[in-house]
Design a protein around this motif. Structure first.
Motif, PDB file in Angstrom:
ATOM      1  N   ALA A   1       0.928  -1.090   0.008  1.00  0.00           N
ATOM      2  CA  ALA A   1       0.098  -0.074   0.133  1.00  0.00           C
ATOM      3  C   ALA A   1       0.985   1.107  -0.169  1.00  0.00           C
ATOM      4  N   ILE A   2       1.892   1.294   0.862  1.00  0.00           N
ATOM      5  CA  ILE A   2       2.614   2.497   0.911  1.00  0.00           C
ATOM      6  C   ILE A   2       3.315   2.554  -0.449  1.00  0.00           C
ATOM      7  N   SER A   3       3.926   1.450  -1.124  1.00  0.00           N
ATOM      8  CA  SER A   3       4.518   1.647  -2.436  1.00  0.00           C
ATOM      9  C   SER A   3       3.827   2.057  -3.627  1.00  0.00           C
ATOM     10  N   GLY A   4       2.536   1.759  -3.497  1.00  0.00           N
ATOM     11  CA  GLY A   4       1.443   1.903  -4.546  1.00  0.00           C
ATOM     12  C   GLY A   4       1.563   3.933  -4.358  1.00  0.00           C
ATOM     13  N   ILE A   5       1.636   4.149  -2.945  1.00  0.00           N
ATOM     14  CA  ILE A   5       1.450   5.826  -2.974  1.00  0.00           C
ATOM     15  C   ILE A   5       2.755   6.460  -3.327  1.00  0.00           C
ATOM     16  N   THR A   6       3.851   5.492  -3.282  1.00  0.00           N
ATOM     17  CA  THR A   6       5.084   6.007  -3.733  1.00  0.00           C
ATOM     18  C   THR A   6       5.049   6.087  -5.163  1.00  0.00           C
ATOM     19  N   MET A   7       4.443   4.987  -5.884  1.00  0.00           N
ATOM     20  CA  MET A   7       4.360   5.028  -7.230  1.00  0.00           C
ATOM     21  C   MET A   7       3.518   6.203  -7.994  1.00  0.00           C
ATOM     22  N   LEU A   8       2.380   6.662  -7.163  1.00  0.00           N
ATOM     23  CA  LEU A   8       1.675   7.693  -7.728  1.00  0.00           C
ATOM     24  C   LEU A   8       2.291   9.006  -7.463  1.00  0.00           C
ATOM     25  N   ALA A   9       3.287   9.151  -6.531  1.00  0.00           N
ATOM     26  CA  ALA A   9       4.071  10.113  -6.196  1.00  0.00           C
ATOM     27  C   ALA A   9       5.044  10.407  -7.398  1.00  0.00           C
ATOM     28  N   ALA A  10       5.653   9.177  -7.759  1.00  0.00           N
ATOM     29  CA  ALA A  10       6.536   9.118  -8.639  1.00  0.00           C
ATOM     30  C   ALA A  10       6.140   9.556  -9.990  1.00  0.00           C
ATOM     31  N   LEU A  11       4.945   9.027 -10.303  1.00  0.00           N
ATOM     32  CA  LEU A  11       4.592   9.325 -11.630  1.00  0.00           C
ATOM     33  C   LEU A  11       4.157  10.793 -11.439  1.00  0.00           C
ATOM     34  N   THR A  12       3.324  11.384 -10.622  1.00  0.00           N
ATOM     35  CA  THR A  12       3.319  12.905 -10.579  1.00  0.00           C
ATOM     36  C   THR A  12       4.544  13.670 -10.758  1.00  0.00           C
ATOM     37  N   LEU A  13       5.721  13.201 -10.068  1.00  0.00           N
ATOM     38  CA  LEU A  13       6.983  13.976 -10.008  1.00  0.00           C
ATOM     39  C   LEU A  13       7.445  14.005 -11.811  1.00  0.00           C
ATOM     40  N   ILE A  14       7.218  12.645 -12.440  1.00  0.00           N
ATOM     41  CA  ILE A  14       7.932  12.524 -13.484  1.00  0.00           C
ATOM     42  C   ILE A  14       6.844  13.505 -14.587  1.00  0.00           C
TER      43      ILE A  14
ATOM     44  N   GLY B   1       8.776  18.253 -16.359  1.00  0.00           N
ATOM     45  CA  GLY B   1       9.325  19.299 -17.533  1.00  0.00           C
ATOM     46  C   GLY B   1      10.464  18.507 -18.203  1.00  0.00           C
ATOM     47  N   GLU B   2      11.322  19.712 -18.163  1.00  0.00           N
ATOM     48  CA  GLU B   2      12.856  19.556 -18.637  1.00  0.00           C
ATOM     49  C   GLU B   2      13.842  19.006 -17.784  1.00  0.00           C
ATOM     50  N   ASN B   3      13.551  19.305 -16.527  1.00  0.00           N
ATOM     51  CA  ASN B   3      14.408  19.004 -15.425  1.00  0.00           C
ATOM     52  C   ASN B   3      14.928  17.548 -15.301  1.00  0.00           C
ATOM     53  N   THR B   4      15.976  17.210 -15.928  1.00  0.00           N
ATOM     54  CA  THR B   4      16.407  15.914 -15.990  1.00  0.00           C
ATOM     55  C   THR B   4      16.772  15.292 -14.635  1.00  0.00           C
ATOM     56  N   LEU B   5      17.143  16.072 -13.650  1.00  0.00           N
ATOM     57  CA  LEU B   5      17.300  15.451 -12.432  1.00  0.00           C
ATOM     58  C   LEU B   5      16.008  15.142 -11.477  1.00  0.00           C
ATOM     59  N   LEU B   6      15.034  15.806 -11.889  1.00  0.00           N
ATOM     60  CA  LEU B   6      13.689  15.418 -11.328  1.00  0.00           C
ATOM     61  C   LEU B   6      13.132  13.967 -12.053  1.00  0.00           C
ATOM     62  N   LEU B   7      13.368  13.982 -13.617  1.00  0.00           N
ATOM     63  CA  LEU B   7      13.138  12.841 -14.137  1.00  0.00           C
ATOM     64  C   LEU B   7      13.828  11.753 -13.805  1.00  0.00           C
ATOM     65  N   GLY B   8      15.308  11.597 -13.430  1.00  0.00           N
ATOM     66  CA  GLY B   8      15.774  10.620 -12.899  1.00  0.00           C
ATOM     67  C   GLY B   8      15.217  10.228 -11.560  1.00  0.00           C
ATOM     68  N   LEU B   9      15.052  10.886 -10.811  1.00  0.00           N
ATOM     69  CA  LEU B   9      14.810  10.907  -9.395  1.00  0.00           C
ATOM     70  C   LEU B   9      13.324  10.004  -9.426  1.00  0.00           C
ATOM     71  N   GLY B  10      12.699  10.680 -10.171  1.00  0.00           N
ATOM     72  CA  GLY B  10      11.148  10.140 -10.361  1.00  0.00           C
ATOM     73  C   GLY B  10      11.140   8.733 -10.860  1.00  0.00           C
TER      74      GLY B  10
END
Length: 100
Positions: free
Chosen positions: A39-52, A56-65
């Motif tokens: 359940a926690i990892s499902g929330i993390t997946m949603l947060a990562a998808l939102t971050l991705i 935009g063009e920020n490669t650091l955020l794309l990489g972290l996401g």
């Protein structure tokens, strides 16, 4: 002590505490804990998808996401496999013939 060193100490102490706590959990409780972690990892997946999507063009955020999404997805899939394996242990051998 600068902020980076403090963060490393928090990571180190949190990792040691997590290892100590997980080591004391009896094997019968590992699967229910895995369901909670799913359940926690499902929330993390949603947060990562939102971050991705908002990076935009920020490669650091794309990489972290992307890394976050990969680890969370790995945890969810592994958790479902373990849960499915546990549930097959509780099925009766007579009902495995196809009819439920």
């Amino acid at each position: 002590m600068d902020g980076f060193q403090e963060q490393l100490w928090v990571l180190l102490l949190g990792s040691l505490l997590g290892l100590e706590l997980i080591g004391k959990v009896p094997p019968t409780l590992h699967t229910p804990l895995m369901s909670g972690a799913n359940a926690i990892s499902g929330i993390t997946m949603l947060a990562a998808l939102t971050l991705i999507t908002r990076a935009g063009e920020n490669t650091l955020l794309l990489g972290l996401g992307s890394v976050s999404l990969g680890f969370a997805l790995f945890n969810v899939v592994g958790g479902f496999l373990v849960t499915d394996r546990m549930l097959t242990m509780f099925r009766s051998r007579k009902s495995s013939g196809g009819s439920r």
